[in-house]
Design an enzyme around this catalytic site. Structure first.
Site, PDB file in Angstrom:
ATOM      1  N   ARG A 118       0.806  -1.228   0.000  1.00 14.47           N
ATOM      2  CA  ARG A 118       0.000   0.000   0.000  1.00 14.47           C
ATOM      3  C   ARG A 118       0.835   1.271   0.000  1.00 14.47           C
ATOM      4  O   ARG A 118       0.368   2.333   0.386  1.00 14.47           O
ATOM      5  CB  ARG A 118      -0.993   0.009   1.174  1.00 14.47           C
ATOM      6  CG  ARG A 118      -1.997  -1.131   1.126  1.00 14.47           C
ATOM      7  CD  ARG A 118      -3.042  -1.005   2.226  1.00 14.47           C
ATOM      8  NE  ARG A 118      -3.992  -2.101   2.157  1.00 14.47           N
ATOM      9  CZ  ARG A 118      -3.834  -3.276   2.767  1.00 14.47           C
ATOM     10  NH1 ARG A 118      -2.735  -3.479   3.495  1.00 14.47           N
ATOM     11  NH2 ARG A 118      -4.738  -4.214   2.661  1.00 14.47           N
ATOM     12  N   LYS A 140       0.952  11.105 -10.256  1.00 15.88           N
ATOM     13  CA  LYS A 140      -0.020  10.256 -10.953  1.00 15.88           C
ATOM     14  C   LYS A 140       0.716   9.053 -11.525  1.00 15.88           C
ATOM     15  O   LYS A 140       1.706   9.205 -12.230  1.00 15.88           O
ATOM     16  CB  LYS A 140      -0.718  11.034 -12.066  1.00 15.88           C
ATOM     17  CG  LYS A 140      -1.802  11.967 -11.583  1.00 15.88           C
ATOM     18  CD  LYS A 140      -2.372  12.803 -12.708  1.00 15.88           C
ATOM     19  CE  LYS A 140      -3.231  12.012 -13.649  1.00 15.88           C
ATOM     20  NZ  LYS A 140      -3.929  12.904 -14.617  1.00 15.88           N
ATOM     21  N   GLU A 182       4.544  18.242 -24.743  1.00 17.27           N
ATOM     22  CA  GLU A 182       4.134  18.604 -23.383  1.00 17.27           C
ATOM     23  C   GLU A 182       4.666  19.985 -23.001  1.00 17.27           C
ATOM     24  O   GLU A 182       4.009  20.750 -22.288  1.00 17.27           O
ATOM     25  CB  GLU A 182       4.615  17.553 -22.381  1.00 17.27           C
ATOM     26  CG  GLU A 182       3.966  16.184 -22.517  1.00 17.27           C
ATOM     27  CD  GLU A 182       2.512  16.152 -22.046  1.00 17.27           C
ATOM     28  OE1 GLU A 182       2.048  17.145 -21.452  1.00 17.27           O
ATOM     29  OE2 GLU A 182       1.848  15.128 -22.277  1.00 17.27           O
ATOM     30  N   LYS A 224       3.973  22.540 -13.613  1.00 16.16           N
ATOM     31  CA  LYS A 224       3.421  21.278 -13.098  1.00 16.16           C
ATOM     32  C   LYS A 224       3.406  21.293 -11.569  1.00 16.16           C
ATOM     33  O   LYS A 224       2.419  20.897 -10.938  1.00 16.16           O
ATOM     34  CB  LYS A 224       4.271  20.103 -13.610  1.00 16.16           C
ATOM     35  CG  LYS A 224       3.768  18.709 -13.201  1.00 16.16           C
ATOM     36  CD  LYS A 224       2.630  18.261 -14.084  1.00 16.16           C
ATOM     37  CE  LYS A 224       2.118  16.868 -13.731  1.00 16.16           C
ATOM     38  NZ  LYS A 224       2.835  15.791 -14.397  1.00 16.16           N
ATOM     39  N   GLU A 234      -6.540  15.880  -8.791  1.00 16.89           N
ATOM     40  CA  GLU A 234      -7.296  16.247  -9.985  1.00 16.89           C
ATOM     41  C   GLU A 234      -8.779  16.446  -9.687  1.00 16.89           C
ATOM     42  O   GLU A 234      -9.658  15.888 -10.334  1.00 16.89           O
ATOM     43  CB  GLU A 234      -7.118  15.181 -11.074  1.00 16.89           C
ATOM     44  CG  GLU A 234      -7.432  15.715 -12.474  1.00 16.89           C
ATOM     45  CD  GLU A 234      -7.067  14.747 -13.565  1.00 16.89           C
ATOM     46  OE1 GLU A 234      -6.011  14.946 -14.176  1.00 16.89           O
ATOM     47  OE2 GLU A 234      -7.810  13.779 -13.790  1.00 16.89           O
ATOM     48  N   ARG A 238      -6.060  20.772 -11.695  1.00 15.02           N
ATOM     49  CA  ARG A 238      -5.128  19.857 -12.359  1.00 15.02           C
ATOM     50  C   ARG A 238      -5.632  19.393 -13.725  1.00 15.02           C
ATOM     51  O   ARG A 238      -4.852  18.963 -14.569  1.00 15.02           O
ATOM     52  CB  ARG A 238      -4.842  18.663 -11.446  1.00 15.02           C
ATOM     53  CG  ARG A 238      -3.745  17.752 -11.982  1.00 15.02           C
ATOM     54  CD  ARG A 238      -3.213  16.816 -10.933  1.00 15.02           C
ATOM     55  NE  ARG A 238      -2.155  15.967 -11.484  1.00 15.02           N
ATOM     56  CZ  ARG A 238      -1.303  15.265 -10.755  1.00 15.02           C
ATOM     57  NH1 ARG A 238      -1.365  15.302  -9.443  1.00 15.02           N
ATOM     58  NH2 ARG A 238      -0.379  14.526 -11.328  1.00 15.02           N
ATOM     59  N   ASN A 242      -4.456  18.271 -18.816  1.00 17.70           N
ATOM     60  CA  ASN A 242      -4.941  17.321 -19.817  1.00 17.70           C
ATOM     61  C   ASN A 242      -5.184  17.983 -21.173  1.00 17.70           C
ATOM     62  O   ASN A 242      -5.791  17.374 -22.056  1.00 17.70           O
ATOM     63  CB  ASN A 242      -6.238  16.664 -19.332  1.00 17.70           C
ATOM     64  CG  ASN A 242      -6.005  15.751 -18.148  1.00 17.70           C
ATOM     65  OD1 ASN A 242      -5.024  15.025 -18.088  1.00 17.70           O
ATOM     66  ND2 ASN A 242      -6.912  15.794 -17.179  1.00 17.70           N
ATOM     67  N   HIS A 245      -5.067  15.978 -24.356  1.00 18.91           N
ATOM     68  CA  HIS A 245      -4.867  14.568 -24.016  1.00 18.91           C
ATOM     69  C   HIS A 245      -6.070  13.675 -24.282  1.00 18.91           C
ATOM     70  O   HIS A 245      -5.913  12.463 -24.437  1.00 18.91           O
ATOM     71  CB  HIS A 245      -4.465  14.438 -22.543  1.00 18.91           C
ATOM     72  CG  HIS A 245      -3.026  14.778 -22.296  1.00 18.91           C
ATOM     73  ND1 HIS A 245      -2.496  16.003 -22.639  1.00 18.91           N
ATOM     74  CD2 HIS A 245      -2.006  14.057 -21.754  1.00 18.91           C
ATOM     75  CE1 HIS A 245      -1.203  16.021 -22.312  1.00 18.91           C
ATOM     76  NE2 HIS A 245      -0.892  14.863 -21.794  1.00 18.91           N
ATOM     77  N   HIS A 249      -4.922  10.573 -26.229  1.00 14.78           N
ATOM     78  CA  HIS A 249      -4.940   9.211 -25.690  1.00 14.78           C
ATOM     79  C   HIS A 249      -5.728   8.272 -26.611  1.00 14.78           C
ATOM     80  O   HIS A 249      -5.376   7.090 -26.755  1.00 14.78           O
ATOM     81  CB  HIS A 249      -5.545   9.196 -24.295  1.00 14.78           C
ATOM     82  CG  HIS A 249      -4.612   9.693 -23.233  1.00 14.78           C
ATOM     83  ND1 HIS A 249      -5.013   9.948 -21.942  1.00 14.78           N
ATOM     84  CD2 HIS A 249      -3.286   9.976 -23.270  1.00 14.78           C
ATOM     85  CE1 HIS A 249      -3.975  10.367 -21.232  1.00 14.78           C
ATOM     86  NE2 HIS A 249      -2.923  10.387 -22.026  1.00 14.78           N
ATOM     87  N   HIS A 261       4.026   9.396 -27.532  1.00 17.97           N
ATOM     88  CA  HIS A 261       2.995  10.141 -26.821  1.00 17.97           C
ATOM     89  C   HIS A 261       2.904  11.577 -27.329  1.00 17.97           C
ATOM     90  O   HIS A 261       1.804  12.100 -27.568  1.00 17.97           O
ATOM     91  CB  HIS A 261       3.334  10.127 -25.316  1.00 17.97           C
ATOM     92  CG  HIS A 261       2.423  10.948 -24.472  1.00 17.97           C
ATOM     93  ND1 HIS A 261       1.127  10.561 -24.172  1.00 17.97           N
ATOM     94  CD2 HIS A 261       2.622  12.149 -23.836  1.00 17.97           C
ATOM     95  CE1 HIS A 261       0.564  11.493 -23.402  1.00 17.97           C
ATOM     96  NE2 HIS A 261       1.443  12.455 -23.179  1.00 17.97           N
TER      97      HIS A 261
END
Length: 357
Positions: A118, A140, A182, A224, A234, A238, A242, A245, A249, A261
């Site tokens: 965990r 993330k 990016e 960032k 998020e 945040r 994206n 994205h 994606h 990417h």
């Protein structure tokens, strides 16, 4: 000389930017850590051995886990391989995982660290521009499924990030340019100075040995850091990260993750710029600037028309959707991002027509 940016997320941590930074690794791990697993792409095995030697010289027990390159690393089978190593070596909560590689490797390493017992200590050492300015910072983590990208993951902050610009000296130029998608994103959503630096001197801006390049990387990471420091999970701000994205994606899935990417995100940014223009929100000059900068960087800005039905279906499964409603980050102007909720399929199709090959 190095520059340190502190990310003030749920557990604050430093992002150290500079050159020849391996000497900073042991202080980031601390004295309580006994065992370290370095997760790295097999293509960086020789460099990973140097990391291992550095750690062993500092008194740590170090194991290496070579994983596939790029998105092939972000599969549950690969995560399970890493869990097996951790289990067989009796890693405890006081031990650590290091992600050494590009964005896919740091995503995987972060997910492994988040899920083992965990959550164990994590250090990220990105070796690509994309990893430096995006994937390794922010906490993330995730892996892909056959249904889409990053659909399984967890939020798990690293204890530190080493952004060693020397790692980029041997990287292929096209890999560096792909990472600039990016960087351009940060310029449009928050810091137009980044766009100016690219436009004013493209050669210096894309040269990893230049001061301009280092400034661009630092500015990107600072954005960032600012965003995730306010909104770690998020729940609001945040989302602006994206930008480009959602379609990007979907393109990556359509191409079975064989595309870089950055190439997919480049097309995604032009798409949402056209979407905002059609909605009467974004001036023509800003849309045109998307096209000119991305083209100058050698990044694609169009995609085949016949792919639209598949892309739309994938976007509807995107983790940023809310029920049946698609959500897109768009711009009202430079550095003025906002959310567009539930645009009609007719509007989406019209925007896509503006970027078809």
């Amino acid at each position: 000389m190095s520059n340190t940016i502190t990310v003030s997320a749920n557990n604050p941590y430093p992002v150290i930017i500079g050159r020849a930074l391996l000497g900073e690794l042991a202080p980031l791990l601390g004295e309580k850590v006994a065992k370290v697993l370095v997760i790295h792409p097999v293509g960086l095995s020789a460099s990973a051995e140097l990391v291992k030697e550095t750690l062993e010289a500092a008194g740590y027990e170090c194991l290496l886990a070579g994983v596939p390159d790029s998105e092939d690393a972000k599969r549950v089978e690969v995560a399970a391989f890493c869990w097996t190593i951790l289990g067989q070596a009796d890693f405890t909560r006081s031990d650590a995982v290091i992600g050494f590689g590009g964005g896919s490797t740091t995503d995987l390493a972060g997910f492994v660290a988040a899920t083992w017992l965990r959550g164990v200590r994590l250090i990220q050492i990105p070796t690509t521009l994309l990893g430096m300015v995006d994937a390794s910072v922010g906490g993330k983590t995730g892996i892909n499924t056959s249904e889409g990208k990053n659909l399984v993951g967890a939020f798990h902050s690293p204890s530190g990030v080493l952004v060693d610009l020397d790692a980029l000296q041997t990287l292929a130029k096209n890999e560096i340019l792909a990472g600039f998608a990016e960087v351009v994103k940060y310029g449009f959503i928050a810091d137009p100075v980044i766009l100016d630096l690219i436009e004013n001197n493209l050669a210096e801006a894309t040269d990893p040995s230049s001061d301009v390049f280092e400034e661009i990387v630092s500015r990107s990471i600072q954005i960032k850091s600012n965003v995730v420091g306010v909104d770690f999970k998020e729940n609001g701000l945040r989302e602006i990260l994206n930008y480009g994205h959602t379609l990007g994606h979907a393109i990556e899935l359509a191409e079975r993750y064989k595309w870089r990417h950055g190439a997919a995100i480049s097309i995604g940014m032009v798409f949402v710029a056209e979407l905002a223009r059609l909605a009467g929100r974004l001036p023509d000059a800003v849309v045109d600037r998307h096209r000119s900068i991305l083209t100058a960087l050698g990044l694609p800005i169009s995609y085949p028309a016949e792919k639209w039905p598949q892309l739309l279906a994938t976007m509807k499964r995107d983790k940023k959707a809310r029920g049946a409603n698609l959500r897109f980050i768009v711009l009202d102007d430079l550095a003025k991002p906002t959310v567009m909720t539930a645009p009609t399929e007719e509007m989406l199709f019209a925007a896509f027509q503006e970027i078809t090959a």
